[in-house]
Design a protein around this motif. Structure first.
Motif, mmCIF file in Angstrom:
data_model
loop_
_atom_site.group_PDB
_atom_site.id
_atom_site.type_symbol
_atom_site.label_atom_id
_atom_site.label_comp_id
_atom_site.label_asym_id
_atom_site.label_seq_id
_atom_site.Cartn_x
_atom_site.Cartn_y
_atom_site.Cartn_z
ATOM 1 N N THR A 278 0.800 -1.222 0.000
ATOM 2 C CA THR A 278 0.000 0.000 0.000
ATOM 3 C C THR A 278 0.835 1.277 0.000
ATOM 4 O OG1 THR A 278 -0.141 -0.104 2.430
ATOM 5 C CG2 THR A 278 -1.930 -1.131 1.165
ATOM 6 N N ARG A 279 2.070 1.177 0.483
ATOM 7 C CA ARG A 279 2.878 2.394 0.616
ATOM 8 C C ARG A 279 4.275 2.291 0.009
ATOM 9 N NH1 ARG A 279 0.957 5.887 4.772
ATOM 10 N NH2 ARG A 279 -0.859 5.042 5.867
ATOM 11 N N GLY A 280 4.667 1.108 -0.361
ATOM 12 C CA GLY A 280 6.045 0.909 -0.798
ATOM 13 C C GLY A 280 6.273 1.256 -2.254
ATOM 14 N N VAL A 281 7.537 1.264 -2.624
ATOM 15 C CA VAL A 281 7.903 1.581 -4.004
ATOM 16 C C VAL A 281 7.593 0.423 -4.946
ATOM 17 C CG1 VAL A 281 9.700 3.204 -3.334
ATOM 18 C CG2 VAL A 281 10.265 0.780 -3.593
ATOM 19 N N MET A 283 4.661 -1.257 -5.020
ATOM 20 C CA MET A 283 3.221 -1.486 -5.001
ATOM 21 C C MET A 283 2.771 -2.116 -6.314
ATOM 22 S SD MET A 283 1.605 1.888 -3.183
ATOM 23 C CE MET A 283 2.295 3.007 -4.404
ATOM 24 N N HIS A 284 1.738 -2.947 -6.253
ATOM 25 C CA HIS A 284 1.210 -3.554 -7.474
ATOM 26 C C HIS A 284 0.565 -2.504 -8.373
ATOM 27 C CE1 HIS A 284 2.141 -7.576 -6.254
ATOM 28 N NE2 HIS A 284 1.442 -7.473 -5.143
ATOM 29 N N GLN A 285 -0.077 -1.511 -7.774
ATOM 30 C CA GLN A 285 -0.729 -0.470 -8.558
ATOM 31 C C GLN A 285 -0.155 0.880 -8.158
ATOM 32 O OE1 GLN A 285 -4.959 -0.788 -8.086
ATOM 33 N NE2 GLN A 285 -5.073 -2.773 -9.091
ATOM 34 N N HIS A 286 0.569 1.483 -9.082
ATOM 35 C CA HIS A 286 1.166 2.778 -8.818
ATOM 36 C C HIS A 286 0.239 3.878 -9.343
ATOM 37 C CE1 HIS A 286 5.152 1.039 -7.888
ATOM 38 N NE2 HIS A 286 4.804 0.131 -8.769
ATOM 39 N N PRO A 287 0.116 4.980 -8.603
ATOM 40 C CA PRO A 287 -0.623 6.104 -9.177
ATOM 41 C C PRO A 287 0.120 6.638 -10.390
ATOM 42 C CG PRO A 287 0.516 6.759 -7.159
ATOM 43 C CD PRO A 287 0.640 5.265 -7.269
ATOM 44 N N ARG A 288 -0.608 6.866 -11.468
ATOM 45 C CA ARG A 288 0.038 7.311 -12.704
ATOM 46 C C ARG A 288 0.434 8.772 -12.578
ATOM 47 N NH1 ARG A 288 -1.215 9.589 -17.679
ATOM 48 N NH2 ARG A 288 -3.335 10.043 -17.019
ATOM 49 N N LEU A 289 1.677 9.027 -12.908
ATOM 50 C CA LEU A 289 2.179 10.399 -12.855
ATOM 51 C C LEU A 289 2.095 11.004 -14.246
ATOM 52 C CD1 LEU A 289 3.499 12.678 -11.281
ATOM 53 C CD2 LEU A 289 5.727 11.675 -11.789
#
Length: 303
Positions: A278-281, A283-289
């Motif tokens: 949920t917080r790590g680098v 994560m399975h799903q990253h917020p798209r930048l």
């Protein structure tokens, strides 16, 4: 110089009983296959039994199955390819894949045959009861193993450190105390700097657990020995087969420690996994930048 394995087979072949002669013929026909398969598989191919395989090994001068396999592996390593003791320079890709994967399976099966359950159990008990576990490695492969072991223990809540520098190993050994455990990992088991650190740790009353080959100097100094032996590597002093064997032992030891720690370790590992997801680098799903949106604002208009 004592006769080599294949020479011994040729010497006794004619006078061996029929059942054992069949076993000897299969060994001569494809010694690498014999090395890679279990003795149950060899017995099945020979229409024989494991006791017959055992008697055949004794005919050749080896007290047991493990000693025979080790001698055969050493002979093939000396006479094999400089690339890999199983792979020939002209093997195609399919053959390389098959030979190396079969060899890996053989190494792991060898760990099962060699590893002393009482020693592994004693090592797990010592680690769980320790106030501190310091992991020592020497060389590229063993350094990685020591770091990996420390990371596994740390994740389960065991106070642990990894020291790869000889100077820091000596400092660790001088301060560890009688309730501490030193986990010394080295296949060769003869590096003077590591032996010095282990000697100091013993003088402080610490328990020394050694992951090394049987008969090494380190094995002779340790309180608990997790001994595994693999055939020499034609390329490196410590090759990938020692790496696989040690990693397998570390996995076994990790599971046994986790069992003894029980719910505490399970809850800690679950919390680590949840946090990383949920917080790590990783994560399975990253917020798209969206770089354009970041520069121009949500509406797309420049500020």
């Amino acid at each position: 110089m004592p006769p080599r394995v294949l020479e011994k087979i040729a010497e006794i072949m004619d006078r061996a009983p029929t059942a054992r002669r069949t076993v000897l013929a299969l060994i001569l026909e494809d010694p690498q296959r014999v090395l890679d398969e279990t003795f149950e598989m060899l017995a099945q191919r020979a229409n024989s039994s494991v006791p017959t395989i055992m008697r055949t090994c004794r005919d050749l001068g080896y007290p047991g199955l493990r000693e025979f396999k080790l001698a055969l592996a050493q002979e093939l390593a000396v006479g094999g390819s400089p690339l890999n003791r199983r792979v020939r320079i002209d093997d195609d890709t399919k053959q390389v894949i098959a030979k190396i994967t079969r060899g890996s399976v053989s190494v792991i099966n060898g760990v099962q045959a060699q590893l002393n359950p009482d020693a592994v159990q004693a090592a797990a008990d010592a680690i769980v009861q320790a106030t501190r576990v310091d992991c020592y490695g020497v060389g590229v492969t063993s350094n990685f193993m020591a770091s990996d072991m420390q990371a596994r223990l740390y994740r389960m809540g065991v106070a642990s450190n990894s020291y790869l520098d000889p100077h820091l190993q000596l400092i660790s050994a001088a301060t560890i105390g009688p309730r501490g455990v030193v986990m010394a990992i080295t296949h060769v088991g003869g590096m003077p700097s590591l032996l010095e650190a282990v000697d100091v740790a013993r003088s402080q009353g610490a328990t020394v657990v050694a992951l090394t080959q049987p008969g090494s100097k380190l094995a002779g100094m340790a309180d608990i020995v997790l001994s595994v032996e693999v055939a020499p590597d034609p390329v490196m002093p410590v090759g990938p087969e020692a790496y696989l064997a040690h990693l397998t032992v570390i996995e076994i030891l990790t599971v046994l420690v986790a069992q003894r720690l029980g719910d505490k370790a399970v809850a800690r590992l679950a919390n680590i996994q949840r946090t990383l997801e949920t917080r790590g680098v990783d994560m399975h799903q990253h917020p798209r930048l969206d770089w354009d949106e970041a520069a121009n604002g949500p509406s797309g208009d420049a500020p």
